[in-house]
Design an enzyme around this catalytic site. Structure first.
Site, PDB file in Angstrom:
ATOM      1  N   ARG A   1       0.816  -1.336  -0.033  1.00 45.93           N
ATOM      2  CA  ARG A   1       0.060  -0.143  -0.007  1.00 45.93           C
ATOM      3  C   ARG A   1       0.681   1.184  -0.087  1.00 45.93           C
ATOM      4  NH1 ARG A   1      -3.151  -3.813  -0.450  1.00 45.93           N
ATOM      5  NH2 ARG A   1      -5.396  -3.813   0.552  1.00 45.93           N
TER       6      ARG A   1
ATOM      7  N   SER B   1     -10.808  -0.845   3.277  1.00 43.92           N
ATOM      8  CA  SER B   1      -9.917  -0.933   4.482  1.00 43.92           C
ATOM      9  C   SER B   1      -9.916   0.421   4.933  1.00 43.92           C
ATOM     10  CB  SER B   1      -8.885  -1.660   4.476  1.00 43.92           C
ATOM     11  OG  SER B   1      -9.084  -3.106   3.984  1.00 43.92           O
TER      12      SER B   1
ATOM     13  N   GLU C   1      -5.183   3.763   6.122  1.00 39.11           N
ATOM     14  CA  GLU C   1      -4.777   3.636   4.712  1.00 39.11           C
ATOM     15  C   GLU C   1      -5.328   4.677   4.062  1.00 39.11           C
ATOM     16  OE1 GLU C   1      -5.765  -0.339   3.027  1.00 39.11           O
ATOM     17  OE2 GLU C   1      -6.498   0.806   1.114  1.00 39.11           O
TER      18      GLU C   1
HETATM   19  N1  EPU Z   1     -10.816 -11.046  10.529  1.00 36.03           N
HETATM   20  C1  EPU Z   1     -11.187 -10.829  11.725  1.00 36.03           C
HETATM   21  N2  EPU Z   1     -12.390  -9.982  11.979  1.00 36.03           N
HETATM   22  C2  EPU Z   1     -13.019  -9.346  10.861  1.00 36.03           C
HETATM   23  C3  EPU Z   1     -12.262  -9.686   9.560  1.00 36.03           C
HETATM   24  C4  EPU Z   1     -11.154 -10.138   9.251  1.00 36.03           C
HETATM   25  O1  EPU Z   1     -10.729 -11.396  12.776  1.00 36.03           O
HETATM   26  O2  EPU Z   1     -13.999  -8.525  10.976  1.00 36.03           O
HETATM   27  C5  EPU Z   1      -9.678 -11.486  10.328  1.00 36.03           C
HETATM   28  C6  EPU Z   1      -9.808 -12.950   9.671  1.00 36.03           C
HETATM   29  O3  EPU Z   1     -10.219 -14.195   9.988  1.00 36.03           O
HETATM   30  C7  EPU Z   1      -8.686 -13.232   8.517  1.00 36.03           C
HETATM   31  C8  EPU Z   1      -7.923 -11.847   8.732  1.00 36.03           C
HETATM   32  O4  EPU Z   1      -8.581 -10.940   9.534  1.00 36.03           O
HETATM   33  O5  EPU Z   1      -7.659 -14.201   9.393  1.00 36.03           O
HETATM   34  C9  EPU Z   1      -7.524 -11.151   7.393  1.00 36.03           C
HETATM   35  O6  EPU Z   1      -9.133 -10.719   6.879  1.00 36.03           O
HETATM   36  P1  EPU Z   1      -9.241 -10.716   5.364  1.00 36.03           P
HETATM   37  O7  EPU Z   1      -8.881 -11.782   4.559  1.00 36.03           O
HETATM   38  O8  EPU Z   1     -10.780 -10.131   5.008  1.00 36.03           O
HETATM   39  O9  EPU Z   1      -8.446  -9.445   4.955  1.00 36.03           O
HETATM   40  P2  EPU Z   1      -7.773  -8.095   5.649  1.00 36.03           P
HETATM   41  O10 EPU Z   1      -6.554  -8.227   6.103  1.00 36.03           O
HETATM   42  O11 EPU Z   1      -8.711  -7.520   6.714  1.00 36.03           O
HETATM   43  C10 EPU Z   1      -6.878  -7.076   3.555  1.00 36.03           C
HETATM   44  C11 EPU Z   1      -6.805  -5.797   2.719  1.00 36.03           C
HETATM   45  C12 EPU Z   1      -8.113  -5.791   1.565  1.00 36.03           C
HETATM   46  C13 EPU Z   1      -8.164  -6.905   0.938  1.00 36.03           C
HETATM   47  C14 EPU Z   1      -8.279  -8.238   1.661  1.00 36.03           C
HETATM   48  C15 EPU Z   1      -8.254  -9.399   0.965  1.00 36.03           C
HETATM   49  C16 EPU Z   1      -5.463  -4.551   3.828  1.00 36.03           C
HETATM   50  C17 EPU Z   1      -5.463  -3.241   4.478  1.00 36.03           C
HETATM   51  N3  EPU Z   1      -6.731  -4.927   3.620  1.00 36.03           N
HETATM   52  O12 EPU Z   1      -8.015  -6.995   4.256  1.00 36.03           O
HETATM   53  O13 EPU Z   1      -8.081  -4.569   1.102  1.00 36.03           O
HETATM   54  O14 EPU Z   1      -9.464  -6.934  -0.027  1.00 36.03           O
HETATM   55  O15 EPU Z   1      -6.833  -8.155   2.385  1.00 36.03           O
HETATM   56  O16 EPU Z   1      -6.991  -9.400   0.317  1.00 36.03           O
HETATM   57  O17 EPU Z   1      -4.610  -4.929   3.574  1.00 36.03           O
HETATM   58  C18 EPU Z   1      -8.698  -2.377   0.794  1.00 36.03           C
HETATM   59  O18 EPU Z   1      -7.595  -2.030   0.863  1.00 36.03           O
HETATM   60  O19 EPU Z   1      -9.602  -1.263   0.797  1.00 36.03           O
HETATM   61  C19 EPU Z   1      -9.072  -3.826   0.992  1.00 36.03           C
HETATM   62  C20 EPU Z   1     -10.378  -4.032   1.281  1.00 36.03           C
END
Ligand code: EPU
Length: 347
Positions: free
Chosen positions: A166, A242, A338
């Site tokens: 990012r 995010s 972000e």
């Molecule tokens: N999780 C929780 N609680 C929640 C949501 C998720 O505990 O409410 C845990 C899940 O269990 C999982 C982990 O967090 O182990 C990761 O969750 P997820 O795969 O949904 O991804 P994220 O890390 O929350 C990132 C990106 C997203 C992207 C997703 C999928 C960043 C800041 N965000 O989110 O990007 O879509 O991975 O690759 O890196 C964005 O940048 O706007 C965005 C949506």
């Protein structure tokens, strides 16, 4: 080109924040951008300048006293092609997902995991958007832009863009200095799907998809269905995806956290540090689904802050500060937004 004085920014930010700009100026070509910069030089359009894309990563904290610039440069041009790959130059104002859709239809591969990421091609190169194990920078060859100070054209090969998670030079050192006008992508004609990101294989199994026979279109639809199930539609509930970045902690700090929270998910990085999901920290800190006035933490994805209707930028910022404080108290981690905040951060 179009210039509007005292323009509402409501339709230009996916958070749905009501703010105005002293001027809103859109251009359809590099030459038109230069004409706008001349108007700024002559004092007919106010400074400072802010360049935006689709406004899907912006939070307006106040009205903007200067000129907001927006590219409407479109077009997809094949620069070179071999049986294995294609170099394709895309105008910065094209909606990113329209380009992904087009690329999939043409048999150009790599961007399928970024399906439905909001925003435009220029913003994708600035933010280095990422999802499901793929980042825009993985496929960017070159970024073209114009210096806002004097209108001269320049280009940055990928190695000069300082890309990381990012992050890019356009977000940091060159912030507020460049208008990105075009981005060249190197895409593959061979489909080698990246399916290792948690959740993709699980969703494939749930949808009865066979990995060996997965088509690019199926991968695109899979990603779209996962995003739709977790992320709120900005047309319905204002948000900027995010709100925070996933923090990266040193190995020793991670070990200490793990001793207290053995179930904490993590993504080890090649340099020994560990990326921790901010959503998990926020949920464990008790903030998932919580509201503060018209702002709330989304109930299906704790990393997303939402405007429940009529929120100001400061309402969102107040919620963000409360979430950060709770995570700092419980885990000793300072979450970094972000989303780009525009205007004074002092409440
Ligand atoms: N999780 C929780 N609680 C929640 C949501 C998720 O505990 O409410 C845990 C899940 O269990 C999982 C982990 O967090 O182990 C990761 O969750 P997820 O795969 O949904 O991804 P994220 O890390 O929350 C990132 C990106 C997203 C992207 C997703 C999928 C960043 C800041 N965000 O989110 O990007 O879509 O991975 O690759 O890196 C964005 O940048 O706007 C965005 C949506």
């Amino acid at each position: 080109m179009t210039v509007t004085k005292n323009a509402s920014l409501l339709k230009h930010n996916t958070f749905g924040i009501e703010a105005t700009a002293a001027a809103w100026a859109e251009y359809d070509s590099e030459n038109e951008l230069r004409q706008l910069l001349t108007l700024v030089e002559e004092g007919q359009l106010p400074r400072p300048l802010l360049h935006v894309g689709a406004g899907s990563n912006l939070l307006f904290l106040a009205d903007y006293a200067g000129t907001v610039l927006h590219s409407r440069i479109g077009g997809v041009e094949v620069l070179a092609e071999t049986p294995e790959e294609v170099l394709v130059r895309v105008g910065s104002g094209m909606v990113f997902d329209r380009f992904v859709e087009y690329a999939v239809a043409c048999g150009w591969h790599g961007l399928e995991n970024l399906s439905l990421v909001p925003g435009e091609v220029g913003g994708a190169a600035v933010q280095n958007i990422g999802a499901y194990g793929v980042e825009a920078a993985d496929f960017i060859e070159r970024v073209e832009g114009v210096w806002l100070a004097d209108g001269h054209r320049d280009e940055w090969p990928k190695t000069a863009c300082d890309y990381s998670y990012r992050h890019s030079i356009f977000k940091s050192k060159l912030r507020a200095e460049i208008a990105v006008t075009a981005v060249t992508f190197r895409l593959s004609k061979v489909f080698s799907p990246r399916l290792d990101y948690g959740g993709l294989r699980k969703a494939m199994a749930e949808q009865g998809l066979d990995e060996a026979r997965l088509s690019p279109q199926q991968l695109r639809e899979l990603v779209i269905s996962i995003r739709r199930s977790k992320l709120p539609d900005p047309q319905v509930l204002g948000n900027a995806g995010s709100f925070f970045m996933n923090p990266v902690v040193e190995a020793a700090a991670y070990e200490r956290l793990l001793a207290s929270y053995p179930a904490m998910p993590c993504y080890p990085l090649p340099d020994g540090r560990v990326k921790v999901p901010a959503a998990w920290l926020i949920e464990r800190a008790g903030w998932k689904g919580r509201q503060m006035g018209p702002a709330a933490v989304h109930d299906r994805q704790a990393l997303v802050l939402v405007n429940r209707g009529g929120a100001t930028g400061r309402d969102i910022l107040r919620l963000s500060d409360a979430v950060r404080e709770a995570v700092r108290q419980q885990f000793g981690i300072d979450l970094q937004p972000e989303v780009n905040m525009i205007g004074s951060a002092s409440l």
